[in-house]
Design a protein around this motif. Structure first.
Motif, PDB file in Angstrom:
ATOM      1  N   ILE A  67       0.844  -1.206   0.000  1.00  0.00           N
ATOM      2  CA  ILE A  67       0.000   0.000   0.000  1.00  0.00           C
ATOM      3  C   ILE A  67       0.873   1.247   0.000  1.00  0.00           C
ATOM      4  CG2 ILE A  67      -1.626   1.335   1.391  1.00  0.00           C
ATOM      5  CD1 ILE A  67      -2.840  -1.416   2.227  1.00  0.00           C
ATOM      6  N   ARG A  70       2.398   1.816  -3.425  1.00  0.00           N
ATOM      7  CA  ARG A  70       1.410   2.324  -4.381  1.00  0.00           C
ATOM      8  C   ARG A  70       1.127   3.805  -4.132  1.00  0.00           C
ATOM      9  NH1 ARG A  70      -1.734  -1.978  -6.669  1.00  0.00           N
ATOM     10  NH2 ARG A  70      -0.279  -3.724  -6.794  1.00  0.00           N
ATOM     11  N   LEU A  71       1.033   4.191  -2.872  1.00  0.00           N
ATOM     12  CA  LEU A  71       0.783   5.603  -2.546  1.00  0.00           C
ATOM     13  C   LEU A  71       1.968   6.477  -2.964  1.00  0.00           C
ATOM     14  CD1 LEU A  71      -0.848   5.249   0.982  1.00  0.00           C
ATOM     15  CD2 LEU A  71      -1.976   6.037  -1.107  1.00  0.00           C
ATOM     16  N   GLN A  74       2.135   6.774  -7.000  1.00  0.00           N
ATOM     17  CA  GLN A  74       1.006   7.264  -7.793  1.00  0.00           C
ATOM     18  C   GLN A  74       1.250   8.695  -8.270  1.00  0.00           C
ATOM     19  OE1 GLN A  74      -2.713   7.435  -5.687  1.00  0.00           O
ATOM     20  NE2 GLN A  74      -1.853   8.539  -3.962  1.00  0.00           N
ATOM     21  N   GLN A  80      -4.654   7.898  -7.800  1.00  0.00           N
ATOM     22  CA  GLN A  80      -5.564   6.758  -7.891  1.00  0.00           C
ATOM     23  C   GLN A  80      -6.164   6.415  -6.533  1.00  0.00           C
ATOM     24  OE1 GLN A  80      -3.584   3.351  -9.503  1.00  0.00           O
ATOM     25  NE2 GLN A  80      -5.444   2.131  -9.664  1.00  0.00           N
ATOM     26  N   TYR A  81      -5.436   6.730  -5.465  1.00  0.00           N
ATOM     27  CA  TYR A  81      -5.867   6.374  -4.115  1.00  0.00           C
ATOM     28  C   TYR A  81      -5.963   7.615  -3.244  1.00  0.00           C
ATOM     29  CZ  TYR A  81      -3.899   2.001  -5.902  1.00  0.00           C
ATOM     30  OH  TYR A  81      -3.573   0.929  -6.681  1.00  0.00           O
ATOM     31  N   ASN A  82      -6.921   7.576  -2.292  1.00  0.00           N
ATOM     32  CA  ASN A  82      -7.105   8.672  -1.339  1.00  0.00           C
ATOM     33  C   ASN A  82      -6.763   8.215   0.071  1.00  0.00           C
ATOM     34  OD1 ASN A  82      -8.050  10.545  -3.224  1.00  0.00           O
ATOM     35  ND2 ASN A  82     -10.101   9.655  -3.154  1.00  0.00           N
ATOM     36  N   ASP A  86      -8.286   3.496   1.516  1.00  0.00           N
ATOM     37  CA  ASP A  86      -8.795   3.494   0.153  1.00  0.00           C
ATOM     38  C   ASP A  86      -7.886   2.669  -0.756  1.00  0.00           C
ATOM     39  OD1 ASP A  86     -10.591   4.449  -1.985  1.00  0.00           O
ATOM     40  OD2 ASP A  86      -8.830   5.590  -2.651  1.00  0.00           O
ATOM     41  N   ALA A  87      -6.595   2.811  -0.596  1.00  0.00           N
ATOM     42  CA  ALA A  87      -5.648   2.049  -1.407  1.00  0.00           C
ATOM     43  C   ALA A  87      -5.787   0.550  -1.140  1.00  0.00           C
ATOM     44  CB  ALA A  87      -4.215   2.494  -1.132  1.00  0.00           C
ATOM     45  N   ARG A  89      -8.386  -1.092   0.027  1.00  0.00           N
ATOM     46  CA  ARG A  89      -9.683  -1.549  -0.484  1.00  0.00           C
ATOM     47  C   ARG A  89      -9.647  -1.720  -1.996  1.00  0.00           C
ATOM     48  NH1 ARG A  89     -13.524   1.798  -1.902  1.00  0.00           N
ATOM     49  NH2 ARG A  89     -12.646   3.443  -0.669  1.00  0.00           N
ATOM     50  N   LYS A  90      -9.086  -0.736  -2.698  1.00  0.00           N
ATOM     51  CA  LYS A  90      -9.032  -0.799  -4.159  1.00  0.00           C
ATOM     52  C   LYS A  90      -8.092  -1.892  -4.661  1.00  0.00           C
ATOM     53  CE  LYS A  90     -10.442   3.921  -5.173  1.00  0.00           C
ATOM     54  NZ  LYS A  90     -10.011   5.258  -5.624  1.00  0.00           N
ATOM     55  N   ILE A  91      -6.987  -2.089  -3.985  1.00  0.00           N
ATOM     56  CA  ILE A  91      -6.053  -3.143  -4.387  1.00  0.00           C
ATOM     57  C   ILE A  91      -6.723  -4.510  -4.267  1.00  0.00           C
ATOM     58  CG2 ILE A  91      -3.904  -4.336  -3.775  1.00  0.00           C
ATOM     59  CD1 ILE A  91      -2.803  -1.533  -2.973  1.00  0.00           C
TER      60      ILE A  91
END
Length: 116
Positions: A67, A70-71, A74, A80-82, A86-87, A89-91
């Protein structure tokens, strides 16, 4: 300057997870090895317990590390993530739960010996 602190919260969470899991499991396994299973309190007990605790720490921190990565990577213009939740959950929704454990073996190979 805001990019400098990108994923700062996730980095703090990663350190907290890694340290708490490692210290707790090392102490627990070392006490069990010496007092319950009768191992000598020496290098063999220390090394084996440290490797087990390093494995568990790597396992626990890998989702946070994915996570965080990815943060950090980005785009600043169209994120893409907040945030952390959120990251995560989306992953999981887009790639599945196993995506949180990408890169586990290199992570363990880096972290495992560090705790010995």
């Amino acid at each position: 300057m805001s990019g400098f602190y990108k994923a700062g919260t996730a980095s703090v969470a990663l350190g907290m997870v890694c340290t708490s899991v490692n210290l707790t499991t090392y102490t627990l396994f070392h006490e069990m090895a010496v007092h319950k299973f009768g191992m000598d309190d020496g290098p063999l007990a220390d090394t084996s317990c440290a490797l087990v605790s390093g494995f568990l720490a790597a396992l626990a921190m890998n989702p946070v590390d994915v996570i965080r990565t990815r943060l950090m990577t980005q785009s600043s213009t169209s994120p893409q993530y907040n945030g952390i939740l959120d990251a995560g959950r989306k992953i999981v929704a887009n790639e599945g739960f196993q995506a949180l454990f990408k890169g586990f073996m290199p992570s363990f190979l880096r972290v495992g010996p560090h705790f010995v």
